[in-house]
Design an enzyme around this catalytic site. Structure first.
Site, short mmCIF file in Angstrom:
data_model
loop_
_atom_site.label_atom_id
_atom_site.label_comp_id
_atom_site.label_asym_id
_atom_site.label_seq_id
_atom_site.Cartn_x
_atom_site.Cartn_y
_atom_site.Cartn_z
N CYS A 139 0.83 -1.22 0.00
CA CYS A 139 0.00 0.00 0.00
C CYS A 139 0.86 1.26 0.00
O CYS A 139 0.34 2.37 -0.12
CB CYS A 139 -0.95 0.00 1.19
SG CYS A 139 -2.12 -1.36 1.14
N HIS A 168 -9.02 4.42 -1.38
CA HIS A 168 -7.70 3.79 -1.32
C HIS A 168 -7.43 2.91 -2.53
O HIS A 168 -7.46 1.68 -2.43
CB HIS A 168 -7.56 3.00 -0.01
CG HIS A 168 -6.21 2.43 0.22
ND1 HIS A 168 -5.06 2.95 -0.34
CD2 HIS A 168 -5.81 1.38 0.99
CE1 HIS A 168 -4.02 2.22 0.05
NE2 HIS A 168 -4.45 1.27 0.86
#
Lengths: 481, 389
Positions: free
Chosen positions: B84, B336
């Site tokens: 991430c 996200h």
């Protein structure tokens, strides 16, 4: 003299009232409840648990063989005992055998172990038997069956019951059967099975072994053998062989609380009998299924020194009643559950499984020789096995360290509703082992409401998934009960 | 520290797509659109780009995904991946190459066509042996909340209320952001009554699962004014990869992220920040889950250990507070898209510094921190990037 050195049993934590089957399908309800293997259990995992109960502190590496009896092997081709040998930390130079397809397999494996020890080719052999038989829904057979496992360690040393004789008969009568491509067992008409089968071959074998060794029913404290659904037939068979009902090892306790456990039943009843046996007792033990294997056992003084174990009694006392019948259907795969709406998992890689047998099936970690830190790597990243100590940085300077028998404390946990599991939520725990080491594990046999930081857990051998027909085994944590 | 990135490179153009479930857009769209916006913002053309770094976790591999989408003509292009944290990694590649003097003008682009993965959230954690415990990403972060509540003596209600207020704040900010995925104000009761995803985290404790792309044009600092009057300079860019010992050793408390703490210290040193709470004007942190934002406030030394609850109660991190956090809505509400998030976190301060943040505009921000984290709390890679005028 060859004999029984130790014994153990396993009964799944989940139990279902037989009345639940009636609620679902109607019909006539048998009394009592049946033990239902959880979705992560099969014959292999249950046999491992029974074997661990049997072994206690006995070092698996001192045993020369492992025989696994089941009619419900997860494989038609591939040995399961080899998997179990790693989970039980047994040596490589041992004989591992799967004994399959016969309801007599448990008693037969017992006889094979006796033969090997008496012949001198092994000093000790661990015999396990487990079954997770399935009958099609809505029938009486479904109610009668239950899941469970037994284990007996045979050997020459520290014998608690000597094997003083054996006798076998073979008999061809098709009572129940399951063809290679059948999921559920089939049966011929009850009366024929009982009157011409069970009701005749059991007395024939019991009388045959007594005749062979010039013994009479009164010489025995107990006669122990497997029972059909109708426990009255069990007593009649014993009486037909000349025994008084008071001598008969009660089949009802197991039937009412567990159900008929296939080829494990005779061993589980033997475990029950040994739990209350006294030095000097003579026991006639037999298992049936297309014939009978019968044995004469003489209990020794050593039985009084046997350490505590769960056995049948302990496992019977630890249970969770299932809320409904539907869970049983899905755990056994009889009714499919909607698949999680996500792509399938990546397949388990056989090469990696083989490489990590010791960590994944054996639950081995390391103890750093330099700083003493104990570590288990759950293989979450692509980093197993441990090459560098996470504490001090020492490289390849470790002792092997086994976690299978270590208790642990829950350091953190979650109940995960997003993870796709058969019995949501997925309860995951981060646990600290007594003596050192921390790792994540699934928590099984749990009531979500009873879990908190600090809950004591122990390790149990479970099936993680079936992938391309391959049963993938590993360990989970479960609350200590 | 032998060297420093401080004031050596500047961001002179940025672009960012709307984040969300962009069913009609593919990976190519999520690269082309933010890059076009960034190029136009910098007043340059694609052919001016000398080298590019693309950050993504799932959407294509190799540098070719970027060069193919843009038809970049035989330029050096690298795909980077740090879970991430891939977005910051792309920035880092471009920034360091410029700082090294090898190139003058570089492109960093992060993109993720996450909703093509066909599931809620991310794929479950797996290992090669098929023996991984069954946990989702919310699950492993939920276990940090379990620990935090336990360690600081919060009842589940107190703990969930503390976390819930973080989400209420981010939803408010997101409602002011036209590019955000989730633009609805929420009330604390909604957070507390929402379905549990992974106990104790509920639906509103989890960030958006989104598609999106973001891009930055990075140039030599001494030429930055050729492109814009207000270049945004990189003051610090520090990355910290942990040894993954937190899941093996019993001394890890699971109530903080050591890598965040260390990356923060390194970034503050590089930028010359001595009192983060006073000197940082705003922060975009990796709030994949509410608990992550909570502990990150402590790891970045905005709040004392165990005391973030006081700052949450006091509104410190709200848009009108002393240290606004997630003014753009954060991962929570902007969304996200894995590879894009790290660049999106710099897009917001970039807009704020230029006075282009619309309803979210802060008064006179000086220094902003972006905190990008990849993987689980016990084993992440964390990047801290400080930018300023």
């Amino acid at each position: 003299m060859a004999g029984i050195v130790s014994y153990g049993a396993y009964i799944p934590w989940h139990r279902m009232e037989r009345q639940k089957c009636v609620s679902a399908w109607g019909g006539f309800g048998m009394p009592g409840e049946k033990a239902v293997a959880y979705f992560d259990e099969d014959s292999v995992t249950m046999a491992v648990e029974a074997a661990r109960d049997c072994l206690g502190d006995i070092d698996g590496r001192t045993i020369d063989g492992l025989y696994f009896a089941t009619t419900t092997s997860p494989y038609k081709e591939k040995q399961c005992a080899a998997i179990m040998a790693i989970a039980l930390d047994m040596r490589r130079d041992i004989r591992t055998i799967d004994v399959n397809t016969s309801l007599r397999a448990g008693a037969s494996a017992f006889g094979m172990a006796m033969d090997a020890i008496q012949a001198g080719s092994a000093n000790s052999v661990l015999v396990t038997a487990a079954d997770i038989r399935m009958a099609a829904p809505a029938g009486m057979t479904e109610q009668g069956l239950g899941d469970g496992a037994g284990a007996i360690l045979l050997g020459n040393d520290n014998v608690i019951a000597e094997i003083q004789g054996s006798y076998s008969i073979t008999d061809e009568l098709v009572g129940t059967w399951r063809a290679a491509d059948d999921t559920f067992i089939r049966s011929w008409e009850d009366r024929m099975i009982m009157d011409e089968g069970y009701g005749k071959v059991i007395p024939e074998a019991l009388m045959g072994i007594m005749k062979k060794y010039n013994l009479e029913p009164k010489d025995f404290a107990k006669v122990v053998f497997d029972s059909p659904v109708d426990g009255r037939k069990h007593g009649k068979a014993a009486v037909a062989a000349g025994f008084d009902p008071s001598q008969v090892q009660d089949p009802f306790t197991l039937f009412l609380n567990v159900g008929l456990t296939g080829c494990a039943q005779s061993l589980m009843m033997l475990v029950s009998a040994l739990e209350s046996a006294k030095p000097g007792d003579k026991i006639l033990f037999a298992g049936s299924g297309n014939g009978v294997d019968a044995f004469i056992l003489q209990v020794t003084d050593a039985i009084e020194k046997l350490p505590e174990r769960r056995g049948i009694t302990g496992h019977l006392a630890s249970k969770k009643m299932m809320d409904n019948y539907n869970a049983y259907l899905t755990w056994r795969g009889i009714v499919p559950q909607e698949e999680a709406r996500r792509p399938a998992k990546t397949p388990a890689r056989l090469s990696a499984m083989w490489r990590e047998n010791k960590q994944q099936i054996g639950l081995w970690g390391i103890k750093c020789k330099q700083c003493g830190t104990i570590q288990y790597d759950d293989g979450a990243a692509a980093t197993t096995p441990i090459r560098v100590c996470a504490k001090c940085g020492a490289q390849d300077n470790f002792d092997d360290y086994n976690f299978a028998n270590k208790k642990a404390t829950v350091f953190s946990y979650t109940h995960d509703n997003l993870a796709p599991v058969a019995d949501p939520p997925a309860s995951v725990v981060l646990i600290d082992f007594e003596g050192g080491g921390r790792a994540f594990f699934d928590l099984t046999d749990r009531d979500p409401a009873e879990l908190e930081v600090g809950t004591k857990v122990e390790m149990t051998f479970r099936r993680m998934q079936i992938n391309r027909g391959l049963s993938v085994y590993h360990w989970k944590a479960r609350p200590v009960r | 520290m032998p060297g420093s990135i401080k004031d050596k490179v500047a961001i002179v153009g940025m672009g960012c797509t709307r984040f969300g479930e962009l069913w009609e857009k593919g990976t190519t769209d999520l690269i082309v659109e933010p890059v076009n916006e960034a190029l136009a913002d910098a007043g340059i053309e694609l052919k001016d780009i000398e080298a590019a770094w693309g950050g993504t976790l799932f959407s294509g591999n190799g540098g070719r995904t970027v060069s193919e989408a843009l038809r970049l003509q035989y330029k050096p292009v690298t795909r980077v991946e740090n879970a991430c944290g891939s977005g910051h990694e792309a920035i880092r590649g471009a920034a360091y190459a410029v700082a090294a003097g090898v190139y003058d003008i570089c492109l960093a682009v992060g993109y993720e066509k996450l909703k093509d993965e066909g599931q809620s959230g991310l794929p479950g954690m797996q290992n090669r042996t098929g023996t991984h415990y069954e946990s989702s990403m919310p699950g492993v972060f939920a276990m940090m909340a379990t620990r935090y509540f336990n360690r600081y003596g919060l009842t589940p209600e107190e703990g969930k209320t503390m976390l819930g207020k973080i989400s209420v704040k981010s939803h408010h900010n997101g409602s002011l952001n036209p590019k955000a995925h989730l633009r609805r104000e929420i009330k604390l009761e909604q957070v507390l009554n929402a379905p549990i995803i992974a106990w104790p985290l509920g639906l509103f404790d989890c960030c958006g699962v989104s598609d999106g792309g973001a891009a930055a044009i990075i140039v030599r600092a001494d030429m930055a004014k050729n492109f814009t009057d207000t270049p945004v300079y990189i003051k610090a860019l520090q990355i910290c990869a942990g040894p993954t010992s937190g899941r093996l050793l019993t001394d890890y408390d699971y109530t903080h992220v050591e890598e965040s703490y260390r990356a923060g210290i390194a970034a503050y040193a590089e930028a010359g920040v001595t009192n983060p709470r006073e000197e940082i004007s705003m922060a975009e942190v990796h709030d994949c889950f509410s608990i992550t934002e909570a502990v990150t406030m402590e790891d970045l030394q905005f709040s004392p250990r165990g005391k973030v609850r006081d700052d949450i109660e006091a509104g410190t991190f709200e848009l009108s507070g002393q240290l606004p956090v997630q003014p753009d809505g954060g991962l929570k509400c902007f969304g996200h898209p894995i590879g894009a998030s790290g660049i999106r976190m710099i897009y917001e301060p970039y807009l704020q510094f230029k006075g282009r943040a619309g309803d979210r505009q802060l008064k006179d921000p000086k220094l902003a921190l972006a905190h990008n984290m990849g993987n689980e709390p016990y084993a992440p890679v964390v990047s801290c990037c400080i930018v300023g005028l």
